[in-house]
Design an enzyme around this catalytic site. Structure first.
Site, short mmCIF file in Angstrom:
data_model
loop_
_atom_site.label_atom_id
_atom_site.label_comp_id
_atom_site.label_asym_id
_atom_site.label_seq_id
_atom_site.Cartn_x
_atom_site.Cartn_y
_atom_site.Cartn_z
N CYS A 121 55.61 -80.11 40.87
CA CYS A 121 54.52 -79.08 40.19
C CYS A 121 54.59 -77.66 40.82
O CYS A 121 53.80 -77.49 41.66
CB CYS A 121 53.14 -79.83 40.31
SG CYS A 121 51.91 -78.71 39.52
N CYS A 162 51.08 -76.08 41.05
CA CYS A 162 50.32 -76.46 41.86
C CYS A 162 50.84 -75.83 43.38
O CYS A 162 49.89 -75.17 44.14
CB CYS A 162 50.26 -78.04 42.21
SG CYS A 162 49.97 -78.88 40.58
N ASP A 163 52.08 -75.96 43.42
CA ASP A 163 52.42 -75.51 44.90
C ASP A 163 53.32 -74.09 45.03
O ASP A 163 53.66 -73.68 46.39
CB ASP A 163 53.38 -76.64 45.55
CG ASP A 163 52.59 -77.96 45.44
OD1 ASP A 163 51.50 -77.98 45.55
OD2 ASP A 163 53.41 -78.95 45.18
#
Ligand code: FAD
Ligand code: NAP
Length: 331
Positions: free
Chosen positions: A141, A144-145
């Protein structure tokens, strides 16, 4: 499996399992059909779109953030009168009526019809080193990261729309992004391919797969690449590896109870969401490996709720034969 005599037991005419575009849309239609549905959110409230950034193909919104779109949908669902429950279904019995679904907290949900909208989840390469570095440089992801890779070097594995979008997104942070694909043509659509070519930070690595993830004890510092044509290997230094090679349908719960294809996607009658069990309908990515879009999932959610309504009203519905063809019928 026990019947519905648990201390905590709930009954509904329509039980919707999943809170992505398919589940939410089924909820809106079922509520508007006065069926007082219960919707179980599951492990990812809002579904897959909550882990992406801009969505540019949802009609009515030229560009909208995935989490924002799903939050709005959730609000509409609740206002329509759907009872949204934060719970996880861990077992089902579709051989009895009413159907039974049991949550991890032990609640027994009995239902006259079920809409299965459990979607799909990210697929991994299956390397030991990939698993060892998950969360320490290996991710599925970018949204997300990606932030953690400001000014660093990253690679994305895959050749579909997700891989290209992850690579494009990562260029907001990373100094350089490699896109590693096992073939020499991409599966991603033309718009994404055009954006990819126009982005100077992205370099394609064709005909290659990741053979191993390298790192020190705490984080990733490189990968071993294997050429898929001649088998030769090489090393690439990087800090972040993003796997974007597709998804698996979340259907383990229904194995042995609903007919599925060899990849675990639930089989439905052509032009319908009816499964092999009358009264159980499947909508969205859980039954669709071809389109896998928010709007198609929402469309199937609508169909599932309308078909549940017809089923409850005693109309004939579609049903599938063991070979996956439509065994019947007319609505
Ligand atoms: P999902 O969105 O997968 O939702 C499944 C739901 O089921 C979740 O709420 C989960 O909590 C629930 N669930 C699962 N198991 C259980 C259980 N045991 N008990 C209870 N609940 C359970 N599509 C587009 O149209 N446009 C885009 O721009 C786009 N971008 C994307 C970007 C990324 C990174 C990804 C991964 C996908 C993207 N897609 C896009 C595809 C789109 O997100 C999916 O097609 C869509 O979300 C599928 O909806 P769904 O409702 O079928 O399932
Ligand atoms: P996908 O389209 O199935 O693509 C998966 C990619 O990963 C393929 O290129 C595949 O290679 C590669 N792959 C699979 N297994 C691999 C392995 N073990 N090792 C290396 N590579 C591997 O999946 P997706 O990109 O996640 O997209 C899923 C669906 O969501 C699609 O329908 C897509 O259109 C949709 N989506 C849409 C948007 C959008 O409309 N903007 C954005 C994201 C996703 P091969 O090509 O060789 O098979």
């Amino acid at each position: 499996m026990q019947d519905g005599q648990a201390a905590d037991s709930r009954h509904s005419k329509v039980l919707i399992i999943g809170s992505g575009p398919a589940g939410y849309t089924a909820g809106i239609y079922a509520a508007r059909g006065a069926l007082s549905p219960i919707l179980i959110e599951g492990p990812q409230p809002g579904g897959q779109l909550t882990i992406t950034t801009e969505v540019e193909n949802w009609p009515g919104d030229e560009s909208v953030l995935g989490p924002e779109l799903m939050a709005r949908m959730g609000e509409q669902v609740r206002k329509a009168g759907v009872e949204v429950v934060s719970d996880l279904i861990v077992d089902v019995d579709l051989t009895r009526t009413p159907f039974l679904a049991i949550s991890d907290g032990g609640t027994h949900y009995t239902a006259d019809t079920i809409v299965v909208a459990t979607g799909a989840s990210a697929r991994w390469l299956g390397l030991e080193s990939e698993a060892a570095y998950r969360g320490r440089g290996v991710s599925a992801c970018a949204t997300c990261d990606g932030f953690f890779y400001r000014g660093r070097v990253c690679a994305v594995v895959g050749g579909g729309n997700t891989a290209v979008e992850e690579a494009l997104y990562l260029t907001n942070f990373a100094e350089k992004v490699y896109l590693i694909h096992r073939r020499d043509t991409l599966r991603a659509d033309r718009t994404n391919q055009r954006r990819l070519r126009a982005n100077p930070k992205i370099e394609m690595i064709w005909n290659a797969e990741v053979a191993e993830v390298l790192g020190d004890t705490s984080s990733v510092n490189g990968i071993v690449l294997r050429n898929t044509r001649d088998g030769t290997t090489s090393q690439l230094s990087l800090h972040g590896l993003f796997i974007a090679i597709g998804h698996d349908p979340a259907t383990a719960l229904f194995k042995g109870q609903l007919h599925m294809d060899e990849e675990g996607y639930i089989l439905v009658a052509p032009g319908s969401t009816a499964t092999s069990v009358p009264g159980v309908f499947a909508a969205g990515d859980v039954q669709d490996k071809l389109f896998r879009q928010a709007v198609t999932s929402a469309g199937m959610g609508c169909m599932a709720a309308l078909e549940a309504e017809r089923y409850l009203a005693g109309h004939n519905t579609h049903m599938i034969a063991t070979d996956g063809t439509d065994a019947n019928l007319q609505i």
